[in-house]
Enzyme design. Structure first.
Site, PDB file in Angstrom:
ATOM      1  N   LYS A   4       0.834  -1.206   0.000  1.00 43.32           N
ATOM      2  CA  LYS A   4       0.000   0.000   0.000  1.00 43.32           C
ATOM      3  C   LYS A   4       0.866   1.252   0.000  1.00 43.32           C
ATOM      4  O   LYS A   4       0.629   2.189  -0.760  1.00 43.32           O
ATOM      5  CB  LYS A   4      -0.890  -0.017   1.249  1.00 43.32           C
ATOM      6  CG  LYS A   4      -1.563   1.310   1.554  1.00 43.32           C
ATOM      7  CD  LYS A   4      -2.457   1.215   2.767  1.00 43.32           C
ATOM      8  CE  LYS A   4      -1.780   1.454   4.086  1.00 43.32           C
ATOM      9  NZ  LYS A   4      -1.436   2.858   4.359  1.00 43.32           N
ATOM     10  N   ASN A   5       1.884   1.264   0.866  1.00 48.19           N
ATOM     11  CA  ASN A   5       2.675   2.492   1.018  1.00 48.19           C
ATOM     12  C   ASN A   5       3.618   2.750  -0.152  1.00 48.19           C
ATOM     13  O   ASN A   5       4.209   3.820  -0.238  1.00 48.19           O
ATOM     14  CB  ASN A   5       3.470   2.459   2.327  1.00 48.19           C
ATOM     15  CG  ASN A   5       2.574   2.682   3.532  1.00 48.19           C
ATOM     16  OD1 ASN A   5       1.387   2.972   3.374  1.00 48.19           O
ATOM     17  ND2 ASN A   5       3.126   2.551   4.723  1.00 48.19           N
ATOM     18  N   CYS A  15      -3.868  12.931  13.485  1.00 42.92           N
ATOM     19  CA  CYS A  15      -4.447  11.611  13.281  1.00 42.92           C
ATOM     20  C   CYS A  15      -4.219  10.831  14.554  1.00 42.92           C
ATOM     21  O   CYS A  15      -3.574  11.317  15.474  1.00 42.92           O
ATOM     22  CB  CYS A  15      -3.829  10.914  12.081  1.00 42.92           C
ATOM     23  SG  CYS A  15      -2.170  10.380  12.392  1.00 42.92           S
ATOM     24  N   ARG A  17       1.582  14.586  13.334  1.00 38.99           N
ATOM     25  CA  ARG A  17       2.056  14.339  11.962  1.00 38.99           C
ATOM     26  C   ARG A  17       1.967  15.566  11.058  1.00 38.99           C
ATOM     27  O   ARG A  17       1.175  15.602  10.115  1.00 38.99           O
ATOM     28  CB  ARG A  17       1.299  13.166  11.348  1.00 38.99           C
ATOM     29  CG  ARG A  17       1.599  11.870  12.047  1.00 38.99           C
ATOM     30  CD  ARG A  17       0.835  10.724  11.478  1.00 38.99           C
ATOM     31  NE  ARG A  17       1.487  10.096  10.343  1.00 38.99           N
ATOM     32  CZ  ARG A  17       1.012   9.016   9.726  1.00 38.99           C
ATOM     33  NH1 ARG A  17      -0.100   8.465  10.117  1.00 38.99           N
ATOM     34  NH2 ARG A  17       1.653   8.496   8.709  1.00 38.99           N
ATOM     35  N   ASP A  45       5.619   0.551  11.788  1.00 37.93           N
ATOM     36  CA  ASP A  45       4.381  -0.098  11.336  1.00 37.93           C
ATOM     37  C   ASP A  45       4.283  -1.567  11.758  1.00 37.93           C
ATOM     38  O   ASP A  45       3.277  -2.219  11.473  1.00 37.93           O
ATOM     39  CB  ASP A  45       4.248   0.016   9.810  1.00 37.93           C
ATOM     40  CG  ASP A  45       3.848   1.425   9.380  1.00 37.93           C
ATOM     41  OD1 ASP A  45       3.496   2.249  10.242  1.00 37.93           O
ATOM     42  OD2 ASP A  45       3.896   1.705   8.157  1.00 37.93           O
ATOM     43  N   ARG A  95      -8.229  -0.891   5.581  1.00 37.30           N
ATOM     44  CA  ARG A  95      -7.378   0.107   4.932  1.00 37.30           C
ATOM     45  C   ARG A  95      -6.019  -0.485   4.564  1.00 37.30           C
ATOM     46  O   ARG A  95      -5.344   0.036   3.683  1.00 37.30           O
ATOM     47  CB  ARG A  95      -7.151   1.305   5.859  1.00 37.30           C
ATOM     48  CG  ARG A  95      -8.359   2.208   5.986  1.00 37.30           C
ATOM     49  CD  ARG A  95      -7.984   3.480   6.708  1.00 37.30           C
ATOM     50  NE  ARG A  95      -6.738   3.992   6.182  1.00 37.30           N
ATOM     51  CZ  ARG A  95      -5.812   4.638   6.893  1.00 37.30           C
ATOM     52  NH1 ARG A  95      -5.996   4.857   8.160  1.00 37.30           N
ATOM     53  NH2 ARG A  95      -4.714   5.064   6.331  1.00 37.30           N
TER      54      ARG A  95
HETATM   55  C1  UD1 Z   1       4.880   6.829   6.173  1.00 37.63           C
HETATM   56  C2  UD1 Z   1       3.990   5.622   6.083  1.00 37.63           C
HETATM   57  C3  UD1 Z   1       3.566   5.153   7.468  1.00 37.63           C
HETATM   58  C4  UD1 Z   1       4.806   4.910   8.324  1.00 37.63           C
HETATM   59  C5  UD1 Z   1       5.723   6.121   8.323  1.00 37.63           C
HETATM   60  C6  UD1 Z   1       7.042   5.882   9.032  1.00 37.63           C
HETATM   61  C7  UD1 Z   1       2.872   5.962   3.957  1.00 37.63           C
HETATM   62  C8  UD1 Z   1       1.624   6.269   3.236  1.00 37.63           C
HETATM   63  N1  UD1 Z   1       2.815   5.961   5.291  1.00 37.63           N
HETATM   64  O1  UD1 Z   1       4.120   7.866   6.775  1.00 37.63           O
HETATM   65  O2  UD1 Z   1       2.819   3.953   7.341  1.00 37.63           O
HETATM   66  O3  UD1 Z   1       4.404   4.653   9.653  1.00 37.63           O
HETATM   67  O4  UD1 Z   1       6.032   6.512   6.967  1.00 37.63           O
HETATM   68  O5  UD1 Z   1       7.694   4.793   8.488  1.00 37.63           O
HETATM   69  O6  UD1 Z   1       3.889   5.652   3.361  1.00 37.63           O
HETATM   70  N2  UD1 Z   1       7.271  14.599  10.326  1.00 37.63           N
HETATM   71  C9  UD1 Z   1       7.356  15.944  10.622  1.00 37.63           C
HETATM   72  N3  UD1 Z   1       7.164  16.851   9.627  1.00 37.63           N
HETATM   73  C10 UD1 Z   1       6.898  16.465   8.337  1.00 37.63           C
HETATM   74  C11 UD1 Z   1       6.830  15.089   8.036  1.00 37.63           C
HETATM   75  C12 UD1 Z   1       7.012  14.179   9.059  1.00 37.63           C
HETATM   76  O7  UD1 Z   1       7.599  16.336  11.759  1.00 37.63           O
HETATM   77  O8  UD1 Z   1       6.739  17.335   7.485  1.00 37.63           O
HETATM   78  C13 UD1 Z   1       7.461  13.616  11.415  1.00 37.63           C
HETATM   79  C14 UD1 Z   1       6.215  12.786  11.652  1.00 37.63           C
HETATM   80  O9  UD1 Z   1       5.321  13.442  12.533  1.00 37.63           O
HETATM   81  C15 UD1 Z   1       6.807  11.535  12.260  1.00 37.63           C
HETATM   82  C16 UD1 Z   1       8.134  11.386  11.516  1.00 37.63           C
HETATM   83  O10 UD1 Z   1       8.418  12.674  10.985  1.00 37.63           O
HETATM   84  O11 UD1 Z   1       7.060  11.738  13.618  1.00 37.63           O
HETATM   85  C17 UD1 Z   1       8.128  10.371  10.387  1.00 37.63           C
HETATM   86  O12 UD1 Z   1       7.012  10.610   9.553  1.00 37.63           O
HETATM   87  P1  UD1 Z   1       7.012  10.237   8.006  1.00 37.63           P
HETATM   88  O13 UD1 Z   1       8.178   9.360   7.707  1.00 37.63           O
HETATM   89  O14 UD1 Z   1       6.845  11.474   7.224  1.00 37.63           O
HETATM   90  O15 UD1 Z   1       5.692   9.376   7.897  1.00 37.63           O
HETATM   91  P2  UD1 Z   1       4.633   9.376   6.728  1.00 37.63           P
HETATM   92  O16 UD1 Z   1       5.309   9.602   5.424  1.00 37.63           O
HETATM   93  O17 UD1 Z   1       3.462  10.217   7.099  1.00 37.63           O
END
Ligand code: UD1
Length: 428
Positions: A22-23, A125, A130, A315, A407
């Protein structure tokens, strides 16, 4: 809303075929916005999140055909053809983005191709606030003007389009790496991404972008160099197998003391999780088609800390905790990626688990047995951790709010039942 009923205590045996990730599928689908030609994606999973992105892309003007509009060249799973010949709307509305955070992945491609994008802020969320500040700061470095108004990000590229930039992410972010990687493929000049995420899903996206004509170096490392191109073109790409789904079924074998061949599971994508299973006394061996996982005796307690890839994936944290509730001894589970990712703890406690949370660490004292109970989860991985616990528990568990499971896990009850689980979906 559907529920799932599980009567625990069965030893699982058999094989499970892993679907496309999915990701990986979500960013790959968003990448279709970068070209006016057709991107054909094979091995897409049948999941609610994929449907949500189909709706979002459709309202941007992407024409989506179920068979890919091309011969099914050896693809398994669902094939979709995505053709963004003309982008008719550059707004990603709240009604869709609020359903799924990954919708924000359209921001980079829309801005790079159309010079403008208006995307709803995803909001908080269940697993934390996030934010998307890293995505926005990087786009600003590429010359974009960003304004936050009325719950939306309004982004405007400079005249002449986004410019390449040297970007250093302060923390590793999968989504920010993917968004900026996509944007950079159509920017003017060279972009360098330091401290980029190295998750296999990011690498899969990079390979697909290269197939579409992008110039990317350093794929698989934490430093990606992208030479911008004027345009990208059609490509035909197969989504990689879902390592989180593979890990979850491996854990199902472990917690029931059973034996499952995880077909499509890859050692190189699951190193940390396999290491933790082996330390817990579970046998994991590569097979011709994937991995063979065999539980043997009571699990041993193992400490884990979640980290960006190649570390232990956040995850799989909830699922591993389910295993540790039954282990011999105490295990420390530390969550470093998301600040609020222990919602499964009170629900596992309702089944008899002994868990104490302090800050971002959970101390799990293994108990000899869990007991079935009605439980409810507020996120995808938390829900599946309850399914795992229920498979090993005495008596009956009802998992409520199954839409979270749907999901991320395709037909989970059928696949577990095929391995001998006593599990059924109770329609509303
Ligand atoms: C993706 C995955 C999710 C997984 C996560 C970490 C998808 C659709 N989802 O989520 O299943 O759990 O990676 O492996 O691929 N952060 C910030 N600012 C930002 C972006 C992120 O502070 O602009 C923080 C987030 O709050 C979190 C950390 O960085 O604490 C990692 O998040 P991120 O790797 O961005 O996760 P997602 O891409 O949302």
């Amino acid at each position: 809303m559907d529920k799932i009923r599980i009567r625990g205590g069965r030893t699982l045996r058999g094989e499970v075929m892993i679907h496309g990730a999915k990701n990986a599928a979500l960013p790959l689908m968003a990448a279709s916005l970068l070209t006016d030609e057709t991107l054909t994606l094979g091995n897409l999973p049948h999941l609610a999140d994929i449907t949500t992105l189909v709706h979002l892309l459709g309202q941007h003007g992407v024409i989506i055909s179920m068979d890919g509009g091309a011969p099914n060249g050896g693809h398994d799973g669902r094939v979709l053809g995505l053709r963004a010949e003309r982008i008719t709307r550059t707004i990603a509305p709240y009604e869709i983005v609020r359903k799924m955070r990954a919708s924000v992945l359209v921001l980079g491609p829309l801005l790079a191709r159309e010079g403008t994008a208006t995307v709803s802020l995803p909001g908080g969320c269940a697993i934390g606030t996030r934010p998307i500040d890293l995505h926005l700061a990087a786009l600003e470095q590429m010359g974009a003007r960003i304004e936050l108004k009325g719950g939306y990000v309004h982004a405007l590229a400079p005249t002449g389009g986004l410019r390449g930039a040297e970007i250093r992410f302060p923390t590793v972010s999968v989504g920010a790496t993917e968004n900026i990687l996509m944007a950079a493929t159509l920017a003017k000049g060279t972009t360098v991404l330091h401290n980029a995420a190295r998750e296999p899903e990011v690498t899969d996206l990079a390979h697909c972008l290269v197939a579409m004509g992008a110039a990317i170096e350093g794929i698989g490392t934490d430093c990606l160099t992208i030479e911008g191109r004027d345009r990208l073109h059609a490509a035909d790409y197969t989504v990689l197998p879902d390592r989180i789904e593979a890990g979850t079924y491996a854990f199902a074998a472990a917690i029931t003391g059973g034996e499952i061949e995880v077909v499509g599971g890859r050692v190189d994508h699951l190193d940390a999780a396999i290491g933790a299973l082996q330390a817990a006394g579970v046998s994991v061996t590569p097979s011709a088609r994937g991995l063979k996982v065999k539980g043997q005796g009571r699990l041993k307690a193992v400490d884990i800390t979640t980290q960006p890839f190649p570390g232990f994936p956040t995850d799989l944290q909830a699922q591993f905790m389910a295993l540790m509730t039954l282990a011999d001894g105490a295990s420390m589970i530390t969550e470093t990626i998301f600040e609020n990712r222990f919602m499964h703890v009170p629900e596992l406690a309702r089944m008899g688990a002994d868990i104490t949370v302090r800050g971002n660490t959970a101390l799990v004292h293994g108990v000899p047995a869990l007991r079935g109970a009605p439980v409810m989860a507020t996120d995808l991985r938390a829900s599946v951790s309850m399914v795992l616990a229920a498979l090993a528990a005495e008596g009956e568990t009802i998992v409520n709010r199954v839409y979270h499971l749907d999901r991320g896990y395709e037909r989970i009850e059928e696949r577990l039942r095929a391995c001998g689980a006593d599990i059924e979906r109770l329609p509303e």
